[in-house]
Scaffold this motif. Structure first.
Motif, PDB file in Angstrom:
ATOM      1  N   ASN A 177       0.848  -1.185   0.000  1.00 43.28           N
ATOM      2  CA  ASN A 177       0.000   0.000   0.000  1.00 43.28           C
ATOM      3  C   ASN A 177       0.896   1.252   0.000  1.00 43.28           C
ATOM      4  OD1 ASN A 177      -1.683   2.167   0.650  1.00 43.28           O
ATOM      5  ND2 ASN A 177      -2.953   0.931   2.028  1.00 43.28           N
ATOM      6  N   PRO A 178       0.849   2.096  -1.027  1.00 44.72           N
ATOM      7  CA  PRO A 178       1.703   3.296  -1.069  1.00 44.72           C
ATOM      8  C   PRO A 178       1.489   4.215   0.122  1.00 44.72           C
ATOM      9  CG  PRO A 178       0.718   2.885  -3.214  1.00 44.72           C
ATOM     10  CD  PRO A 178       0.048   1.945  -2.254  1.00 44.72           C
ATOM     11  N   ALA A 179       0.288   4.244   0.687  1.00 38.20           N
ATOM     12  CA  ALA A 179       0.036   5.106   1.844  1.00 38.20           C
ATOM     13  C   ALA A 179       0.830   4.632   3.063  1.00 38.20           C
ATOM     14  CB  ALA A 179      -1.457   5.142   2.167  1.00 38.20           C
ATOM     15  N   VAL A 180       0.969   3.330   3.212  1.00 36.28           N
ATOM     16  CA  VAL A 180       1.797   2.788   4.298  1.00 36.28           C
ATOM     17  C   VAL A 180       3.251   3.187   4.092  1.00 36.28           C
ATOM     18  CG1 VAL A 180       2.686   0.656   5.313  1.00 36.28           C
ATOM     19  CG2 VAL A 180       0.245   0.867   4.808  1.00 36.28           C
ATOM     20  N   GLN A 181       3.725   3.046   2.879  1.00 38.15           N
ATOM     21  CA  GLN A 181       5.108   3.436   2.595  1.00 38.15           C
ATOM     22  C   GLN A 181       5.337   4.905   2.924  1.00 38.15           C
ATOM     23  OE1 GLN A 181       6.580   2.290  -1.261  1.00 38.15           O
ATOM     24  NE2 GLN A 181       5.460   0.347  -1.285  1.00 38.15           N
ATOM     25  N   ASP A 182       4.410   5.764   2.518  1.00 42.18           N
ATOM     26  CA  ASP A 182       4.559   7.196   2.778  1.00 42.18           C
ATOM     27  C   ASP A 182       4.593   7.483   4.278  1.00 42.18           C
ATOM     28  OD1 ASP A 182       4.552   7.662   0.060  1.00 42.18           O
ATOM     29  OD2 ASP A 182       2.450   8.306  -0.019  1.00 42.18           O
TER      30      ASP A 182
END
Length: 532
Positions: A177-182
């Protein structure tokens, strides 16, 4: 090799397990104030960087590796102001600070997980790894927890299972999930902005899981004493190709700052380990090399491991070596106290960055832990297999006084019974002690660039001997280690002149060397070729 040497290439890293290093407030648990009190000791020893195991807010189900807030300090250890003070004082002494970062999983009490488990349609519903039950209502697949049992825990509110590679109180984040990475990169940025010099990234090879959630295959080498968690090979829940894209994002963030680095915790065979250096400056600066922790203490095996590792390193990869950490039995207990001096010489003279575990410079051993004293959840979940980590996490032995100088209160784990004689104060008074050997080796690395960053070349010395040359800019140093209890004569061949720069006995320094050299049992030496 990088064109310009960085501080993490020629430096020595010292790992601090904060609960056990020094109690500064009298509650029996080590803290940031305690570490500050002992910075002068670390400066005297000569280490270049300290790595501090997790100090974030946490319910302490796994003693800090279950994080409930990535941008604060647990009150047990102090405050953000205490951390800033420690960081400033370490920097003032020329020491870097590496912070443990735990991105694979959070605590089940983290606000993100509370929101994620609340429903299937909230903003963070897919921040963790949720799956519907199998047709029979059981776990979605056969993945196991490293702490025993299934890696899946059923949550009645969502009517789904969540995956946890470790304790059920440590749900794994969904790094696809890109939001987790961010969010995690923002947490790293918080500490970088405060001045942290780098991160040790916990279980970095776990971050990405197979997108199809395929079943793991059986481990053909499994036996019960290994623990249930090793019954299957972790083929599909670790070391997935996409993890390198995540690491590249972390590296890109660090490269926005000057002189920052990251170490990756990776328990993989060498051929897989070295892939974590990445390509084009997109990998981990130092993927931890744990070979010496897991192998038998045998010169032939060690020689082969060194050669294979050196051969496998990519051109831009800088080597590193580790003999002990908070997850494994202490080196003195693994190989016996009589060989700890050889271990010190090996760790601090191989090519690459060495990481030293607190107390190993004193020769601290595993401390027996009775069943009623067990703290480690790994031992509680799989008792009797010898997997418990408490024995290697006992309090640092500073002196022969109350609480070994660690604390006036009852310590959170028992002290080693040998602390009246095996302690930093007593060993500092003895110029021939193991502590002084570590100190002298660390300082020799500063004086002789061949030891710190020179080339490595094997030297044939005999069946129970290990030898290698370290060379740089006209310096030629020969390291010889006798793994046998008996004396051995080494034929130096064409190396006809020189002197002993250091012996592990600390009693032969400066002794001239001709065509042969007699080594005592379990003695190691550094010979300076062509020195007079």
């Amino acid at each position: 090799m990088l064109n310009k040497l960085q501080w993490w290439q020629d430096g020595v890293v010292y790992q601090i397990y904060p609960r056990s290093f020094m109690d500064g407030n009298g509650d029996g648990i080590g803290d940031l104030a305690g570490i500050r009190q002992r910075l002068d000791y670390l400066a005297w020893l000569g280490v270049d960087a300290i790595w501090i195991s997790p100090i974030y807010p946490s319910p302490m189900a796994d003693f800090g590796y279950d994080v409930s807030d990535y941008v604060d300090i647990h009150p047990l250890f102090g405050t953000l102001a205490d951390f800033d003070a420690l960081l400033g004082e370490a920097h003032a002494r020329g020491m870097r600070v590496i912070l443990d970062f735990v991105p694979n999983h959070t605590s089940d009490q983290h606000a993100w997980f509370t929101e994620s488990r609340a429903s299937r349609d909230n903003a963070r519903h897919d921040w963790y790894i949720w799956r519907d039950p199998a047709p029979d209502g059981g776990p979605p697949n056969n993945w196991l927890s490293a702490f025993g049992g299934s890696g899946w825990e059923y949550d009645a509110v969502r009517g789904q299972y969540y995956y946890h590679a470790f304790l059920k109180e440590q749900p794994d984040l969904n790094w696809r999930n890109p939001a987790v990475q961010d969010a995690m990169l923002d947490a790293m940025r918080f500490w970088l902005d405060r001045g942290v010099d780098g991160f040790r990234i916990d279980v970095i090879w776990h971050l990405i899981k197979d997108e199809d959630f395929r079943e793991n295959p059986d481990n053909p080498e499994y036996h019960a004493q290994m623990g249930e968690h090793r019954r299957l090979l972790s083929t599909y829940n670790t070391d997935r190709p996409e993890v390198h894209d995540v690491i590249a994002r972390m590296r890109e963030l660090l490269d926005e700052y000057d002189d920052r680095m990251m170490v990756g915790e990776i328990y993989l065979p060498v051929e897989r380990l070295v892939t974590y250096y990445g390509t084009g400056g997109r990998g981990v600066h130092l993927p931890f090399n744990f070979q010496l922790i897991g192998m038998a203490w045998d010169p032939a095996l060690i020689r082969t491991a060194i050669d294979q590792y050196e051969a496998a390193l990519p051109p831009h990869g800088w080597p590193n070596w580790v003999l002990g950490n908070h997850d494994n039995h202490r080196i003195a207990s693994r190989i016996g106290p009589e060989q700890t001096r050889l271990a010190a010489l090996l760790l601090l003279t191989l090519r690459g960055t060495p990481t030293l575990y607190y107390g190993d410079e004193l020769g601290m051993c595993d401390v027996p832990i009775s069943p009623d004293q067990v703290q480690d959840p790994l031992e509680k979940n799989m008792p009797g297999l010898g997997l418990g980590r408490d024995p290697a996490r006992s309090p640092m032995q500073w002196d022969d006084g109350i609480g070994a100088g660690f604390s006036h209160a009852t310590p959170w784990l028992p002290l080693g019974a040998d602390y009246p004689r095996v302690n930093a104060e007593a060993l500092a008074r003895d110029p021939y002690s193991l502590l002084h050997l570590y100190r002298k080796l660390i300082h020799l690395r500063d004086e002789w660039s061949a030891l710190a960053v020179g080339s490595y070349r094997g030297f044939s010395a005999g069946p129970r001997l290990l030898g290698y040359l370290r060379e740089r800019e006209g310096q030629r140093l020969l390291v010889l280690l006798n793994f046998d209890a008996a004396q051995q004569v080494v034929d130096l061949g064409g190396m006809l002149s020189g002197k002993i720069l250091l012996s592990t006995t600390l009693k032969r320094d400066g002794e001239p060397v001709a065509s042969t050299l007699l080594l005592d049992g379990y003695e190691g030496v550094i010979v300076c070729a062509d020195c007079t």
